[in-house]
Scaffold this motif. Structure first.
Motif, PDB file in Angstrom:
ATOM      1  N   VAL A 116      60.698  26.061  66.960  1.00  0.00           N
ATOM      2  CA  VAL A 116      60.489  24.712  66.444  1.00  0.00           C
ATOM      3  C   VAL A 116      59.132  24.216  66.929  1.00  0.00           C
ATOM      4  O   VAL A 116      58.749  24.447  68.081  1.00  0.00           O
ATOM      5  N   ASP A 117      58.425  23.493  66.045  1.00  0.00           N
ATOM      6  CA  ASP A 117      57.090  22.983  66.353  1.00  0.00           C
ATOM      7  C   ASP A 117      56.180  24.112  66.833  1.00  0.00           C
ATOM      8  O   ASP A 117      55.559  24.055  67.891  1.00  0.00           O
ATOM      9  N   LEU A 118      56.105  25.139  66.011  1.00  0.00           N
ATOM     10  CA  LEU A 118      55.343  26.337  66.354  1.00  0.00           C
ATOM     11  C   LEU A 118      53.839  26.094  66.213  1.00  0.00           C
ATOM     12  O   LEU A 118      53.379  25.503  65.233  1.00  0.00           O
ATOM     13  N   ALA A 119      53.076  26.544  67.200  1.00  0.00           N
ATOM     14  CA  ALA A 119      51.612  26.552  67.116  1.00  0.00           C
ATOM     15  C   ALA A 119      51.124  27.815  67.819  1.00  0.00           C
ATOM     16  O   ALA A 119      51.504  28.076  68.959  1.00  0.00           O
ATOM     17  N   SER A 120      50.314  28.595  67.121  1.00  0.00           N
ATOM     18  CA  SER A 120      49.860  29.871  67.674  1.00  0.00           C
ATOM     19  C   SER A 120      48.351  29.979  67.544  1.00  0.00           C
ATOM     20  O   SER A 120      47.777  29.623  66.506  1.00  0.00           O
ATOM     21  N   ARG A 121      47.712  30.437  68.615  1.00  0.00           N
ATOM     22  CA  ARG A 121      46.271  30.703  68.594  1.00  0.00           C
ATOM     23  C   ARG A 121      46.076  32.184  68.862  1.00  0.00           C
ATOM     24  O   ARG A 121      46.453  32.693  69.917  1.00  0.00           O
ATOM     25  N   PHE A 122      45.492  32.903  67.886  1.00  0.00           N
ATOM     26  CA  PHE A 122      45.352  34.351  67.982  1.00  0.00           C
ATOM     27  C   PHE A 122      44.064  34.724  68.679  1.00  0.00           C
ATOM     28  O   PHE A 122      43.139  33.908  68.815  1.00  0.00           O
ATOM     29  N   ALA A 123      44.000  35.971  69.127  1.00  0.00           N
ATOM     30  CA  ALA A 123      42.836  36.441  69.894  1.00  0.00           C
ATOM     31  C   ALA A 123      41.552  36.370  69.083  1.00  0.00           C
ATOM     32  O   ALA A 123      40.466  36.245  69.645  1.00  0.00           O
ATOM     33  N   LEU A 159      47.816  29.275  63.674  1.00  0.00           N
ATOM     34  CA  LEU A 159      48.948  29.152  62.766  1.00  0.00           C
ATOM     35  C   LEU A 159      49.881  28.089  63.313  1.00  0.00           C
ATOM     36  O   LEU A 159      50.224  28.110  64.501  1.00  0.00           O
ATOM     37  N   MET A 160      50.292  27.150  62.447  1.00  0.00           N
ATOM     38  CA  MET A 160      51.201  26.086  62.846  1.00  0.00           C
ATOM     39  C   MET A 160      52.298  25.967  61.804  1.00  0.00           C
ATOM     40  O   MET A 160      52.055  26.159  60.602  1.00  0.00           O
ATOM     41  N   ALA A 161      53.527  25.660  62.263  1.00  0.00           N
ATOM     42  CA  ALA A 161      54.659  25.492  61.358  1.00  0.00           C
ATOM     43  C   ALA A 161      55.681  24.576  62.010  1.00  0.00           C
ATOM     44  O   ALA A 161      55.819  24.544  63.241  1.00  0.00           O
ATOM     45  N   ALA A 162      56.390  23.799  61.157  1.00  0.00           N
ATOM     46  CA  ALA A 162      57.439  22.939  61.693  1.00  0.00           C
ATOM     47  C   ALA A 162      58.559  23.773  62.285  1.00  0.00           C
ATOM     48  O   ALA A 162      59.065  23.489  63.375  1.00  0.00           O
ATOM     49  N   THR A 163      58.952  24.823  61.584  1.00  0.00           N
ATOM     50  CA  THR A 163      59.971  25.753  62.091  1.00  0.00           C
ATOM     51  C   THR A 163      59.612  27.165  61.676  1.00  0.00           C
ATOM     52  O   THR A 163      58.978  27.383  60.631  1.00  0.00           O
ATOM     53  N   ALA A 164      60.022  28.125  62.510  1.00  0.00           N
ATOM     54  CA  ALA A 164      59.886  29.550  62.192  1.00  0.00           C
ATOM     55  C   ALA A 164      61.238  30.191  62.445  1.00  0.00           C
ATOM     56  O   ALA A 164      61.801  30.056  63.541  1.00  0.00           O
ATOM     57  N   ASN A 208      58.356  27.301  57.716  1.00  0.00           N
ATOM     58  CA  ASN A 208      58.465  26.126  56.866  1.00  0.00           C
ATOM     59  C   ASN A 208      57.366  25.134  57.222  1.00  0.00           C
ATOM     60  O   ASN A 208      57.099  24.885  58.400  1.00  0.00           O
ATOM     61  N   TYR A 209      56.750  24.554  56.159  1.00  0.00           N
ATOM     62  CA  TYR A 209      55.665  23.595  56.305  1.00  0.00           C
ATOM     63  C   TYR A 209      54.605  24.168  57.266  1.00  0.00           C
ATOM     64  O   TYR A 209      54.389  23.671  58.355  1.00  0.00           O
ATOM     65  N   ALA A 210      53.991  25.232  56.798  1.00  0.00           N
ATOM     66  CA  ALA A 210      53.066  26.002  57.627  1.00  0.00           C
ATOM     67  C   ALA A 210      51.626  25.733  57.227  1.00  0.00           C
ATOM     68  O   ALA A 210      51.319  25.431  56.061  1.00  0.00           O
TER      69      ALA A 210
END
Length: 809
Positions: free
Chosen positions: A139-146, A151-156, A167-169
């Motif tokens: 929930v409330d996903l936020a990812s920073r890749f190398a 990448l951000m999403a409300a849910t994964a 969802n809602y990415a």
């Protein structure tokens, strides 16, 4: 080849989320924990500690409190502190971590942060995963890749083993914070209501996707799909390539990649033109266990368009050339089985001398074999080579096709005269062998070398292949080309000794023998076929004395005087021997002190020679330096055999090598790097009268964060007589970019032919670049003489998107 368009790395994200929770599930059975080992698996991994000191089945856990209620184990941090878990080179932080032993479900709650071994960082407010890795929730996903993308999403949610859903990415390859850490609008982003990664279909599917530039929506697609980013290569369209040419009109190349297997693919790239028929480009690649084969081809059925009647004073259209089949083939193969042997081939041919120019074929002149055909010459060859630590052997055969302009037609470029293929030799075979013993011989290093070659030429070619004495005075129409065969053997011994004073002494001995068989000589010599043998023995001494002086705590000055004395027998430059491999010579710091200064075998030096030079190097601070070398060679007698006829005055001779007189040209060479932002180098040969024979200077600099420029100058004045066949040249080349406001700037590039007093090529454009999105829109003019349509000008577009690739393939 362009990279495939990339999308959010949801599969990699899924693996990292699962790995974090699974590792927690292994050892969540203690209270306030230290380094512990998970229960043994059926096949335990090797008990080898990684960089963090933990074995693959171990977990390090830090928490302020830990408790167990039934089958649920909970670890938490007090107040704002978080639980820390390290495992498999990764780190997991969360306000609370729990694990249900009965259900096998792990959860991480409150400010979840996961960092994998590759540097990718994932943030979430809640994460849940079962031990079988069949389902997961973030929930409330936020990812920073190398690579800097986010990448951000409300849910994964991991729906099944093969399906991941976001969802809602929002995905962006651009930075989302400025240098001060404040949020900023990314230049490029993709927003979608739902993103589904289906590993079984090997695809990523979007619903209601919106593409944004600078936050502004520019494209909406209700459905959008591309290959799964976990797939190294996948079938699909690549970025199209727009271009313009006066003969073709507007063009658009649409490359499509068809992946047959992990080791084989096709690239189908038709070029659609507004004024001429389409041109089809194909590329096939196949990788074997110990070999690679690549074949490119192109085809069209069209007229040979171009300027065939000059300025058209009567306003008549250009002379039409009837349509015919036009094609090219560029293929190569490399075979590298286990062991010392390697082999390969290249097959390069085109139906038209200007086909690559008319259709803007991408990068046709490549070095893919043992020998390289050079710019605007195609080479077809087969070869095999064997190499060990102490020996080398190669055998090859090759044929050349020339696309060079021999006589340009200034009024009608479509009528340029090209170098005839029959004037180039067919070489078969060309053999080279080198060997040296394992240990020293008489305290020095012994090297043995042998070569053999056969050359066959259809058309007669005079200078510089034939010596002045062999060129007939009258008509040469109908004369055959001269064929030659050569076998050479050479032995070199050299020993290095350093005295207590630091003087470096290198005595050397060189012995060489050549045998030639020449046929179809011009009739003026009274010979048709001839066999010539010659030999040369050389003994000499190299001396150098490097001196260093400390100028300050951060600066050193190094002076290195060097000299060579050599004595050789008469080289016996028989005028019957064609000069196939020693027509050009570039005297520089290294070649000046060689026993054989010519690049090939057909010309060689003899007699007494004394060569001297001085190299000075200044080094200061960290990585800053400047160097200068000046040197020259003296000989006991002139060598008229190095002189060749002037192209525009065959009755006159000149010396293109700078070695024909008793004093060679001066060699001046230097480098400079006064800072890490400025560097350059220069090289020149200057004759005894002080005139520059050849020179080249280049410098490049950077200022600001992204501003840069490169400028170079090259000149050749070796031919003393002006005329249409004079090949003297003088060029200035410049390229650079300057940012004016923020990410906006200008870019320029150009080549000026000072000999012809014209701008050969020039580009000027508007530039936008914010490190993840680069766009150029500009104007280009091409005045190169080889183009059959004459000067060409028009708009160009270049686009490069981080993660998605750019124009060109």
């Amino acid at each position: 080849m362009q990279r495939d368009r990339r999308a959010p790395d949801t599969a990699a994200l899924r693996r990292r989320l699962l790995a974090g929770a699974a590792a927690v599930a292994l050892t969540m059975s203690a209270s306030i924990a230290h380094a512990q080992t998970a229960p043994a698996a059926a096949t335990p991994p090797p008990n080898v500690a990684g960089p963090d000191g933990l074995t693959p089945d171990a977990l390090y856990l830090e928490a302020d409190a830990a408790s167990r209620e039934g089958d649920v184990i909970t670890a938490s941090g007090a107040d704002d502190s978080r639980v820390l878990a390290r495992f498999r080179g990764s780190t997991l932080r969360a306000g609370e971590i729990s694990y249900d032993l009965a259900q096998g479900v792990a959860t991480a709650n409150r400010r979840v942060e996961f960092t994998d071994a590759g540097g990718t960082v994932i943030f979430a407010s809640y994460l849940e995963l079962d031990s079988d890795m069949k389902a997961g929730v973030a929930v409330d996903l936020a990812s920073r890749f190398a690579n800097g993308s986010s990448l951000m999403a409300a849910t994964a949610v991991r729906r099944s083993e093969n399906v991941n859903e976001l969802n809602y990415a929002i995905f962006t390859p651009c930075p989302i914070c400025d240098a001060e850490g404040r949020p900023k609008q990314p230049s490029i982003s993709i927003q979608a209501e739902k993103v589904v990664q289906n590993e079984e279909l090997r695809a990523v599917l979007y619903r209601n996707a919106v593409f944004r530039l600078g936050g502004v929506p520019v494209l909406y697609l209700p459905y959008f799909a591309h290959p799964d980013p976990t797939v190294e290569r996948a079938s699909g369209f690549l970025v199209p390539i727009p271009s313009y040419d006066d003969g073709r009109g507007l063009s658009l190349e649409t490359p499509y990649l068809r992946v047959i297997s992990p080791s084989e693919d096709w690239l189908i790239s038709p070029q659609f033109n507004t004024d001429v028929a389409p041109f089809l480009n194909l590329q096939w690649r196949r990788r074997f266990s110990n070999a690679t084969v690549v074949a490119r081809a192109g085809y069209t059925y069209e007229e040979n368009f171009g300027d065939f009647d000059g300025a058209d004073p009567d306003s008549l259209p250009d002379i039409p050339i009837e349509a015919e089949h036009r094609s090219y083939l560029l293929a190569y193969g490399r075979f590298d089985p286990e062991g010392p042997w390697r082999a390969g081939f290249t097959a390069e041919r085109t139906s038209d001398k200007t086909l690559f120019d008319r259709y803007d074929i991408h990068d046709p002149y490549q070095d893919n074999g043992l020998y390289y055909g050079d710019r605007r010459r195609l080479i077809s060859q087969v070869y095999a080579e064997r190499q060990t630590l102490r020996s080398y052997f190669s055998i090859a055969a090759f044929d050349l096709q020339s696309l060079r302009v021999a006589v340009p037609n200034e009024d009608a470029p479509g009528l340029n005269e090209f170098e005839a293929d029959g004037s180039l030799p067919f070489v078969a075979p060309l053999i080279e062998a080198r060997w040296e013993p394992d240990g020293p011989v008489l305290g020095g290093r012994l090297r043995l070398r042998s070569t053999a070659v056969s050359l066959y030429r259809d058309n007669y070619v005079g200078s510089p292949v034939l010596r002045p004495e062999a060129i007939p005075p009258g008509s040469v129409v109908g004369l055959p080309g001269v064929d030659s065969r050569r076998i050479s053997g050479q032995a070199e011994w050299r020993r290095t000794m350093i005295s207590r004073a630091g003087i470096r002494w290198e005595p050397f001995v060189d012995v060489r023998a050549d045998a030639y068989s020449v046929s179809d000589l011009p009739p003026g010599m009274g010979l048709d076929d001839e066999t010539i043998t010659r030999g040369r023995a050389t003994a000499g001494l190299d001396v150098s004395y490097p001196l260093i002086r400390r100028m300050s705590d951060t600066a050193d000055l190094i002076l290195e005087p060097m000299a060579q004395f050599s004595a050789s027998t008469d080289p016996d430059l028989d005028p019957s021997i064609p000069n196939e491999d020693s027509q050009t010579l570039e005297l520089d710091q290294s070649s000046l002190f060689r026993t054989d200064r010519f690049p090939g075998y057909d010309l060689l030096e003899g007699g007494l020679r004394f060569t001297a030079g001085m190299r000075a190097t200044m080094r200061w601070d960290e990585g800053r330096e400047a160097s200068l070398f000046v040197g020259r060679s003296l000989r006991d007698a002139e060598e008229p055999g190095f002189r060749v006829p002037v192209p525009d005055a065959p009755n006159l001779l000149y010396d293109p090598s700078g070695l024909a007189t008793t004093t060679s040209d001066w060699v001046v060479q230097g480098t400079f790097a006064p800072s890490d932002r400025i560097r350059g180098w220069g090289h020149a040969t200057i004759d005894s009268s002080g005139e520059v024979r050849r020179a080249e200077v280049s410098a490049d600099g950077r200022w600001g964060r992204r501003n840069l420029a490169t400028v170079s100058y090259i000149i050749d004045r070796s031919n003393p007589v002006e005329g249409p066949l004079n090949r003297n040249y003088e060029f200035v080349q410049l390229s650079g970019q300057q940012f004016i406001y923020g990410n906006w700037g200008v870019t320029v590039a150009g080549i000026a032919d000072l000999e012809q007093d014209e701008i050969t090529r020039s580009d000027i454009g508007l530039l936008f670049d914010d490190d993840c999105f680069r766009f150029e829109l500009g104007w280009r003019r091409d005045n190169t003489r080889v183009r059959p349509t004459g000067p060409s000008e028009g708009i160009y577009v270049r686009l490069n998107l981080a993660t998605f690739g750019g124009t060109g393939y």
